[in-house]
Design an enzyme around this catalytic site. Structure first.
Site, short mmCIF file in Angstrom:
data_model
loop_
_atom_site.label_atom_id
_atom_site.label_comp_id
_atom_site.label_asym_id
_atom_site.label_seq_id
_atom_site.Cartn_x
_atom_site.Cartn_y
_atom_site.Cartn_z
N ASP A 10 0.89 -1.15 0.00
CA ASP A 10 0.00 0.00 0.00
C ASP A 10 0.94 1.21 0.00
OD1 ASP A 10 -2.34 1.63 0.46
OD2 ASP A 10 -1.67 1.80 2.53
N ASP A 12 -0.08 5.06 0.87
CA ASP A 12 -0.36 6.04 1.93
C ASP A 12 -0.36 5.36 3.30
OD1 ASP A 12 -0.81 8.25 0.11
OD2 ASP A 12 -2.69 7.29 -0.44
N LYS A 46 -8.77 6.64 6.28
CA LYS A 46 -7.56 5.91 5.84
C LYS A 46 -7.91 4.68 5.02
CE LYS A 46 -4.30 7.63 9.21
NZ LYS A 46 -3.46 7.36 10.39
N SER A 115 -2.56 0.55 -4.32
CA SER A 115 -3.06 1.74 -3.63
C SER A 115 -4.43 2.17 -4.13
CB SER A 115 -2.06 2.89 -3.85
OG SER A 115 -2.62 4.13 -3.43
N ALA A 116 -5.23 2.75 -3.23
CA ALA A 116 -6.55 3.27 -3.62
C ALA A 116 -6.44 4.65 -4.27
CB ALA A 116 -7.43 3.37 -2.37
N ASP A 171 -1.52 -0.47 6.17
CA ASP A 171 -1.70 0.27 7.43
C ASP A 171 -3.18 0.46 7.77
OD1 ASP A 171 -2.11 2.21 5.30
OD2 ASP A 171 -2.24 3.69 6.92
C1 BG6 Z 1 -5.75 5.99 0.08
C2 BG6 Z 1 -5.76 6.87 1.32
O1 BG6 Z 1 -4.49 5.47 -0.13
O2 BG6 Z 1 -6.15 6.75 -1.05
C3 BG6 Z 1 -7.14 7.48 1.49
O3 BG6 Z 1 -5.44 6.09 2.46
C4 BG6 Z 1 -7.52 8.24 0.23
O4 BG6 Z 1 -7.14 8.33 2.62
C5 BG6 Z 1 -7.45 7.31 -0.98
O5 BG6 Z 1 -8.82 8.78 0.35
C6 BG6 Z 1 -7.77 8.01 -2.29
O6 BG6 Z 1 -6.78 8.95 -2.57
P1 BG6 Z 1 -6.83 10.01 -3.74
O7 BG6 Z 1 -5.41 10.53 -3.79
O8 BG6 Z 1 -7.20 9.30 -5.00
O9 BG6 Z 1 -7.82 11.05 -3.37
MG MG Z 2 -2.80 3.13 3.56
#
Ligand code: BG6
Ligand code: MG
Length: 215
Positions: A10, A12, A46, A115-116, A171
Site C-alpha cells: 500500500d 499512503d 484511511k 493503492s486506492a 496500514d
Molecule cells: C488511500 C488513502 O491510499 O487513497 C485514502 O489512504 C484516500 O485516505 C485514498 O482517500 C484516495 O486517494 P486520492 O489521492 O485518490 O484522493
Molecule cells: Mg494506507
C-alpha cells in the site's frame, strides 16, 4: 516454509505519511462547509476511496449535497491535496522503507503497488521511488475499492505470482481485509490493536528483514 515471491505495498501510510496532507485538505473543505473535522475523524478516511471519504466527511458534518456538488467538492479537495503533495521530497519516505525495498529487490522478489489513490503516480515521482516497482495498481486502474481484493489480485497477476506467494503491507483495516480476502499473507504497519486481522504487525520497516518473510 513459505516461498514468498512478491511483496505488494500500500502507499499512503506504508511508504509515506500522506494522511497529514489529506487531513489539511479535508479539514479546509469541512470548515468551508461550516463544521469541524478532527484528526480522529480523519482516521476513518484511511484506505478509503476519495468519494467514500467525502461521504463520510459529509455524514460527520450532517451536510447533504447533490451529486454534482459532491463532484465539485471532491475536485476542490483534490486540487488542494495535489498542491500539497507536489512539494513532497524523498525525505518523507518512512523509516526503513527504502532499505527494505533494496533488500527484497536484490533477493529477486517482485514489487507491486496496491493503492486506492489516483495520485499514487505523482507521489512515487515526488519521492523518487517509481523505479522499484514491477507493477503499479492504483485508484486509476481499479473498479472495486478495498476491502475488495481486486487491487492486490491485479498486482499479483501483473507480476505473475500466485496470491499464496505474495505478502501485502498495509496500514489500514480495509486494506488488511482486502489482502486476506485475496488469500495473501498480510503484514500490518501500525498498531496491533487496530490491525487485528493482519498475520503480524510491525511499527516501522526498521523491524523488517528478509528472514521475517520466511514463515
Ligand atoms: C488511500 C488513502 O491510499 O487513497 C485514502 O489512504 C484516500 O485516505 C485514498 O482517500 C484516495 O486517494 P486520492 O489521492 O485518490 O484522493
Ligand atoms: Mg494506507
Amino acid at each position: 516454509m513459505s516461498m514468498i515471491k512478491a511483496c505488494l505495498f500500500d502507499l499512503d501510510g506504508v511508504v509515506v505519511d500522506t494522511a497529514k496532507y489529506h487531513y489539511v485538505a479535508w479539514k479546509e473543505l469541512a470548515n468551508e462547509l461550516g463544521f469541524e473535522f478532527t484528526e480522529e475523524h480523519n482516521e476513518r478516511l484511511k484506505g478509503v476511496s476519495r468519494m467514500t471519504s467525502l461521504d463520510i466527511l459529509l455524514e460527520i458534518g450532517g451536510v447533504e449535497l447533490s451529486d454534482a456538488e459532491k463532484e465539485a467538492m471532491a475536485q476542490k479537495k483534490n486540487d488542494h491535496y495535489v498542491s500539497l503533495i507536489s512539494k513532497m521530497t524523498p525525505d518523507e519516505i518512512l523509516p526503513g522503507v527504502e532499505a527494505f525495498f533494496q533488500t527484497i529487490k536484490e533477493a529477486g522478489l517482485k514489487i507491486a503497488l496496491g493503492s486506492a489513490s489516483k495520485n499514487a503516480p505523482t507521489i512515487l515521482k515526488q519521492i523518487n521511488m517509481e523505479h522499484y516497482f514491477d507493477a503499479i495498481v492504483d485508484g486509476n486502474s481499479i473498479t472495486n475499492a478495498k476491502p475488495d481484493p481486486e487491487v492486490f489480485l491485479r498486482g499479483a497477476e501483473l507480476v505473475g505470482v500466485d496470491p499464496s506467494e505474495c505478502v501485502v503491507f498495509e496500514d489500514a483495516q480495509a486494506g488488511v481485509e482486502a489482502a486476506k480476502a485475496g488469500g495473501m499473507f498480510c503484514i500490518g504497519v501500525g498498531e496491533e490493536s487496530v490491525l487485528k486481522q493482519a498475520d503480524f504487525v510491525i511499527a516501522t520497516f526498521n523491524e523488517m528483514s528478509l528472514e521475517r518473510l520466511s514463515f
